[in-house]
Design an enzyme around this catalytic site. Structure first.
Site, PDB file in Angstrom:
ATOM      1  CG  HIS A  63      -7.189   7.019  -3.099  1.00  0.00           C
ATOM      2  ND1 HIS A  63      -6.054   7.784  -3.007  1.00  0.00           N
ATOM      3  CD2 HIS A  63      -8.308   7.907  -2.887  1.00  0.00           C
ATOM      4  CE1 HIS A  63      -6.379   9.157  -2.608  1.00  0.00           C
ATOM      5  NE2 HIS A  63      -7.792   9.003  -2.587  1.00  0.00           N
ATOM      6  CG  ASP A  83      -2.958   6.737  -3.889  1.00  0.00           C
ATOM      7  OD1 ASP A  83      -3.597   5.986  -4.492  1.00  0.00           O
ATOM      8  OD2 ASP A  83      -3.414   7.449  -3.071  1.00  0.00           O
ATOM      9  CB  SER A  87      -8.395  12.105  -3.667  1.00  0.00           C
ATOM     10  OG  SER A  87      -8.345  12.011  -2.246  1.00  0.00           O
TER      11      SER A  87
END
Length: 481
Positions: free
Chosen positions: A123, A153, A230
């Protein structure tokens, strides 16, 4: 008289003391050790260093890990309005050409090889048309997207550099609840930020990746993680990578107590597949599973609350061929206990189609070990490679900024050198600019390949525009004419 009495008493005392010494020497065992009370000792946990205060010292792990964590920034275009030919016919085309300015995003990544391979979250880089990587020493590079896997992911990117400070990979299976870990990343663009916490839970399934193929078995920690973390590193006390920070549990969008990371056991397998094949080789057991709780144990007459219950079985799947049956309870995969669907998925995800694993099951109260040869989503053991674009029968090139401005679009790839193939069969002409395939925006040539790779079965729907401004739509099947 008094003097005689005094000296008499002194001589008596001396004589009595001498007799006591002689008796001690003669009758006490000299070989017996004299027990003393030891000095209090500080207990030190294995694998952890301690500072002067006796507290756990994570400074070495922090100093080494920040060198391997990078800051990633991405540029991508927002979805612009594209005219609908039926709406335009009825109401006119008053909005064609409307678009917004390109947007930017940021995140983190971890250097896993000296020659420039970096792992991050999917992402973080998804649908971007430019990826920039800034190292801890401020050097900056443009990165190439090697591959991505929406089901875990994870994504793999690469920069053109040598002798980089890679991070060693640890073993997330060996992590214990309460073990100290560090979260290293770039929250809110604050580069090289390190926070500490403990492993709060393992094999968490949050349901944030809404796909039947998704694998969620997160490590839960209380190390502070915020937007920008992230793709960053979850690091153990030795400075080894044990997870990729991915999500937070929050009602505000900022850290509120818990964060979640993809275990490195999953990361190792995914990045190895992306490097070798450009596509993750997903191994399938072929079972529908449920957690075993008190109610299920009572309803199914199970003798113990343990393992994972087999609620369904795909015909001719790996499990079916090996002899697994509905109502079996799976206890372990290759010796690793599994007590939740997430734990079972994590263990199976380590392997490729064609690998043989040992599955320990319990049936009617008796344990049995089965040898299972895993299969892919197509039901065989073949390697699934990225689709070749040769069948389209064309070459492609990025369009210039001048063309984007003239046609009022913010992305697109132009068709050139048309020859026999699917595009020519659909009467697509040279010069056609593809700006979307199915639901995927097309910014660069690699996006076409990725869009087609995502189609397992069914058709391709292409949206685009010709240099004269004519918007066209084409559709065809990948499996036939």
């Amino acid at each position: 008289m008094k003097i005689k009495l005094f000296f008499g008493r002194v001589l008596t005392a001396i004589f009595g003391g001498g007799i006591a010494i002689i008796l001690f020497v003669l009758f006490v065992d000299r070989e017996k050790e004299i027990i003393t009370t030891p000095e209090p000792q500080t207990i030190q946990l294995a694998g952890l260093s301690q500072g002067p205060s006796g507290l756990v010292d994570l400074t070495i792990a922090a100093e080494s890990s920040v060198k391997s964590v990078v800051h990633i920034t991405t540029v991508y275009g927002n979805e612009e309005y594209q005219s609908n030919p039926f709406y335009d016919f009825l109401f006119g085309n008053s909005r064609r050409g409307y678009q917004t300015q390109p947007a930017m995003g940021s995140g983190s990544g971890v250097i896993i090889s000296k020659d420039g391979y970096i792992v991050t979250n999917n992402h973080v880089v998804k649908e971007s048309n430019f990826i920039s990587v800034v190292l801890n020493d401020k050097r900056s590079y443009e990165a190439q997207l090697i591959g991505q896997d929406p089901y875990t992911d994870l994504a793999l990117i690469k920069i053109d550099e040598e002798d980089l400070p890679k991070m060693e990979l640890g073993n997330s299976d060996e992590l214990k609840l309460g073990e100290w870990v560090l979260a290293v990343g770039n929250p809110f663009n604050l580069t090289s930020t390190v926070t500490a916490g403990i492993i709060s839970a393992k094999a968490r399934n949050l349901g944030i990746m809404r796909s039947q193929m998704s694998i969620e078995s997160f490590l839960q920690t209380d190390a502070a993680v915020n937007p920008g973390n992230s793709g960053g590193a979850l690091v153990d006390s030795k400075g080894q990578l044990v997870g990729i920070n991915t999500a937070i549990e929050s009602r505000t969008g900022s850290y509120s107590g818990y964060s979640f990371a993809i275990p490195v056991t999953i990361v190792k397998k995914v990045i190895a597949d992306l490097k070798e094949f450009g596509h993750v080789q997903r191994a399938m057991l072929g079972v529908s599973i449920q957690s075993v709780d008190a109610k299920l144990a009572q309803d199914k007459d199970l003798d113990k609350i343990e393992g994972v219950f087999v609620a369904g079985l795909t015909q001719e799947s790996a499990a079916d061929e090996a002899g697994v049956e509905i109502k079996d309870v799976i206890l372990a995969i290759n010796g690793k206990d599994v007590n939740s669907p997430a734990e079972l998925q994590e263990q199976v995800s380590k392997y490729r189609p064609g690998d043989e694993i040992k599955v320990l099951i319990k049936r009617n109260g008796k344990k049995k070990q089965l040898d299972v040869v895993l299969r892919n989503s197509l039901g065989n053991t073949n390697v699934i490679k990225s689709k070749n674009l040769a069948f389209l029968g064309a070459d492609f090139e990025a369009i210039s900024q001048k063309e984007k401005y003239r046609l009022q679009i913010n992305r697109g790839v132009k068709v050139k050198n048309l020859r026999s193939g699917k595009l020519k069969d659909e009467n697509i002409k040279e010069g056609f600019i593809i700006y979307k395939i199915n639901d995927k925006p097309i910014y660069k040539v690699d996006d076409i390949k990725e869009a087609i790779d995502e189609v397992n079965d069914g058709g391709i729907f292409i949206s685009g525009i010709y240099p004269n401004g004519s918007v066209k739509y084409y559709a065809f099947s990948l499996n036939g004419d």
